[in-house]
Design a protein around this motif. Structure first.
Motif, PDB file in Angstrom:
ATOM      1  N   LEU A 119       0.862  -1.180   0.000  1.00 32.16           N
ATOM      2  CA  LEU A 119       0.000   0.000   0.000  1.00 32.16           C
ATOM      3  C   LEU A 119       0.899   1.231   0.000  1.00 32.16           C
ATOM      4  CD1 LEU A 119      -2.893   1.133   0.208  1.00 32.16           C
ATOM      5  CD2 LEU A 119      -2.674   0.990   2.701  1.00 32.16           C
ATOM      6  N   LEU A 120       0.903   1.952  -1.120  1.00 28.51           N
ATOM      7  CA  LEU A 120       1.815   3.078  -1.306  1.00 28.51           C
ATOM      8  C   LEU A 120       1.050   4.371  -1.511  1.00 28.51           C
ATOM      9  CD1 LEU A 120       4.387   1.534  -3.821  1.00 28.51           C
ATOM     10  CD2 LEU A 120       4.465   1.508  -1.335  1.00 28.51           C
ATOM     11  N   GLY A 121       1.664   5.454  -1.097  1.00 24.31           N
ATOM     12  CA  GLY A 121       1.069   6.759  -1.332  1.00 24.31           C
ATOM     13  C   GLY A 121       1.955   7.853  -0.774  1.00 24.31           C
ATOM     14  N   PRO A 122       1.885   9.070  -1.328  1.00 20.15           N
ATOM     15  CA  PRO A 122       2.666  10.189  -0.793  1.00 20.15           C
ATOM     16  C   PRO A 122       2.158  10.571   0.596  1.00 20.15           C
ATOM     17  CG  PRO A 122       1.630  10.740  -2.910  1.00 20.15           C
ATOM     18  CD  PRO A 122       1.022   9.468  -2.441  1.00 20.15           C
ATOM     19  N   ASN A 123       2.851  11.497   1.238  1.00 19.24           N
ATOM     20  CA  ASN A 123       2.381  12.020   2.516  1.00 19.24           C
ATOM     21  C   ASN A 123       0.944  12.521   2.388  1.00 19.24           C
ATOM     22  OD1 ASN A 123       4.900  11.526   3.500  1.00 19.24           O
ATOM     23  ND2 ASN A 123       5.521  13.665   3.650  1.00 19.24           N
ATOM     24  N   GLY A 124       0.111  12.159   3.366  1.00 18.84           N
ATOM     25  CA  GLY A 124      -1.256  12.650   3.370  1.00 18.84           C
ATOM     26  C   GLY A 124      -2.176  11.979   2.385  1.00 18.84           C
ATOM     27  N   SER A 125      -1.740  10.871   1.785  1.00 18.77           N
ATOM     28  CA  SER A 125      -2.570  10.209   0.763  1.00 18.77           C
ATOM     29  C   SER A 125      -3.720   9.404   1.371  1.00 18.77           C
ATOM     30  CB  SER A 125      -1.711   9.281  -0.097  1.00 18.77           C
ATOM     31  OG  SER A 125      -1.146   8.249   0.702  1.00 18.77           O
ATOM     32  N   GLY A 126      -3.598   9.046   2.659  1.00 15.29           N
ATOM     33  CA  GLY A 126      -4.664   8.299   3.311  1.00 15.29           C
ATOM     34  C   GLY A 126      -4.295   6.894   3.740  1.00 15.29           C
ATOM     35  N   LYS A 127      -3.019   6.526   3.628  1.00 21.05           N
ATOM     36  CA  LYS A 127      -2.597   5.160   3.979  1.00 21.05           C
ATOM     37  C   LYS A 127      -2.881   4.837   5.453  1.00 21.05           C
ATOM     38  CE  LYS A 127       1.782   5.325   2.986  1.00 21.05           C
ATOM     39  NZ  LYS A 127       1.915   6.784   2.788  1.00 21.05           N
ATOM     40  N   THR A 128      -2.409   5.724   6.338  1.00 23.82           N
ATOM     41  CA  THR A 128      -2.574   5.475   7.760  1.00 23.82           C
ATOM     42  C   THR A 128      -4.041   5.495   8.153  1.00 23.82           C
ATOM     43  OG1 THR A 128      -0.404   6.429   8.228  1.00 23.82           O
ATOM     44  CG2 THR A 128      -1.941   6.268  10.070  1.00 23.82           C
ATOM     45  N   THR A 129      -4.805   6.403   7.562  1.00 23.97           N
ATOM     46  CA  THR A 129      -6.250   6.443   7.817  1.00 23.97           C
ATOM     47  C   THR A 129      -6.911   5.142   7.377  1.00 23.97           C
ATOM     48  OG1 THR A 129      -6.296   8.846   7.536  1.00 23.97           O
ATOM     49  CG2 THR A 129      -8.388   7.692   7.316  1.00 23.97           C
ATOM     50  N   THR A 130      -6.498   4.625   6.227  1.00 23.50           N
ATOM     51  CA  THR A 130      -7.050   3.357   5.740  1.00 23.50           C
ATOM     52  C   THR A 130      -6.772   2.228   6.722  1.00 23.50           C
ATOM     53  OG1 THR A 130      -6.785   4.028   3.423  1.00 23.50           O
ATOM     54  CG2 THR A 130      -6.959   1.664   3.859  1.00 23.50           C
ATOM     55  N   ILE A 131      -5.532   2.139   7.181  1.00 26.31           N
ATOM     56  CA  ILE A 131      -5.155   1.086   8.133  1.00 26.31           C
ATOM     57  C   ILE A 131      -5.965   1.213   9.419  1.00 26.31           C
ATOM     58  CG2 ILE A 131      -3.293   0.280   9.635  1.00 26.31           C
ATOM     59  CD1 ILE A 131      -1.367   0.868   7.303  1.00 26.31           C
ATOM     60  N   ASN A 132      -6.111   2.438   9.929  1.00 21.57           N
ATOM     61  CA  ASN A 132      -6.869   2.633  11.161  1.00 21.57           C
ATOM     62  C   ASN A 132      -8.348   2.305  10.992  1.00 21.57           C
ATOM     63  OD1 ASN A 132      -4.671   3.395  12.741  1.00 21.57           O
ATOM     64  ND2 ASN A 132      -4.860   5.557  12.209  1.00 21.57           N
ATOM     65  N   CYS A 133      -8.874   2.533   9.805  1.00 19.99           N
ATOM     66  CA  CYS A 133     -10.271   2.155   9.537  1.00 19.99           C
ATOM     67  C   CYS A 133     -10.418   0.635   9.453  1.00 19.99           C
ATOM     68  CB  CYS A 133     -10.765   2.809   8.250  1.00 19.99           C
ATOM     69  SG  CYS A 133     -11.067   4.588   8.383  1.00 19.99           S
TER      70      CYS A 133
END
Length: 316
Positions: A36-50
């Motif tokens: 799961l890749l993305g620049p800063n602020g792309s939503g990766k961490t939010t996705t994981i937390n969801c």
């Protein structure tokens, strides 16, 4: 078809006016190492937390093993192991006691737990440090302990968020070998990293997200075929005029040329003989060069072309 064990369907997450996830979709099949890749602020961490049901979201649904994930689904949480970027262990406990504590959150039988703890410590290669407290460990050993705590209960899904940041090469290789070993043993891995070579090395499927949306997905080779860049021709040359840079730029299939610090980088969109055409131009115009070689596009080229940005060490 492989079983889908993680399904994120039209997920929307807002922070006041900011849309962190914008109808985001993702499916992960059993047995994948999913990058799961993305620049800063792309939503990766939010996705994981969801996915972990640590965050409430505004719309959409998360399913694990075909069942809806909620904050009270401890039966589903038992099947997940989490290794976050920030090391989370207890300083007052020894290595063994830390792993035993986290394993004990899921495994109550003492005999089984003892075996699982020993397995996890051996797996990450920290048997010689069982009586050490975290403050006595190097950064690489500390990250290995963090991994042992996250996988000791033998989860079916393991989420790893930047597990190799700021570790020594030996620990980094040990961690990557361990991820492959876990996958071979049946675990499905969700892996985030800003080290593109790691992702290419271990991930069977890759999703690139940006601004809360999925922008590309596929294997490493499939993603490379989606971009304009099919070949980079690199020339080490001490002196080249702007006129000759323009001349190289006018060659067939060349769409971008950059000259910096004695290196000419020529991006090509197609063609089988690009390096020959560049050599012919240099020879015909009496330009001396030290070295010339060709490179296929990397995953970093894919990421840069798709998002217009590069990965950074930390999430904003």
């Amino acid at each position: 078809m492989s079983e889908v064990i993680v399904e994120v369907d039209n997920l929307v997450k807002r922070y006041k006016e900011l849309i962190a996830l914008d109808n985001f979709n993702m499916k992960i099949k059993k047995g994948e190492v999913f990058g799961l890749l993305g620049p800063n602020g792309s939503g990766k961490t939010t996705t994981i937390n969801c996915i972990l049901s640590l965050l409430n979201y505004d719309n959409g649904e998360v399913k694990l093993f075909g069942e809806k994930m909620t904050s009270s689904r401890y039966d589903l949480k038992r099947k997940i192991g989490v290794v976050m970027q920030e090391v989370a262990v207890f300083d007052e406990l020894t290595v063994y006691e830390n792993v035993d504590y986290f394993c004990g959150l899921y495994i109550k039988d003492k005999k089984t737990r003892k075996k699982y703890v020993e397995d996890a410590i051996k797996f990450v290669g920290i048997e010689d440090f069982k009586k050490f407290k975290p403050k006595k460990l190097s950064g690489g050993l500390l990250r290995r302990l963090n991994i042992a705590c996250g996988i000791a209960h033998k989860p079916e899904i393991i989420i790893m968020d930047e597990p190799t940041v700021a570790v020594d090469p030996q620990s980094r290789n040990k961690i990557l070998e361990g991820i492959v070993e876990l996958n071979n043993a049946g675990a499905t891995i969700i892996y985030t990293s800003h080290y593109m070579e790691e992702v290419e090395q271990i991930c069977s499927q890759i999703l690139i997200m940006d601004k809360g949306k999925k922008v590309a997905e596929g294997t490493s080779d499939e993603l490379k075929r989606k971009i304009k860049n099919t070949e980079n021709v690199i020339v080490d040359i001490k002196n080249i005029s702007e006129k000759d840079i323009q001349g190289v730029s006018s060659l067939n299939h060349v769409y971008d040329v950059k000259y910096m610090s004695g290196r000419l980088t020529i991006k090509c969109s197609s063609g089988k003989h690009n390096i020959s055409h560049v050599i012919d131009y240099l020879t015909n115009n009496n330009l001396d060069y030290e070295r010339i070689y060709s490179e296929l596009p990397t995953l970093n080229d894919v990421f840069l072309e798709i998002t217009g940005r590069t990965l950074r060490d930390k999430e904003a």
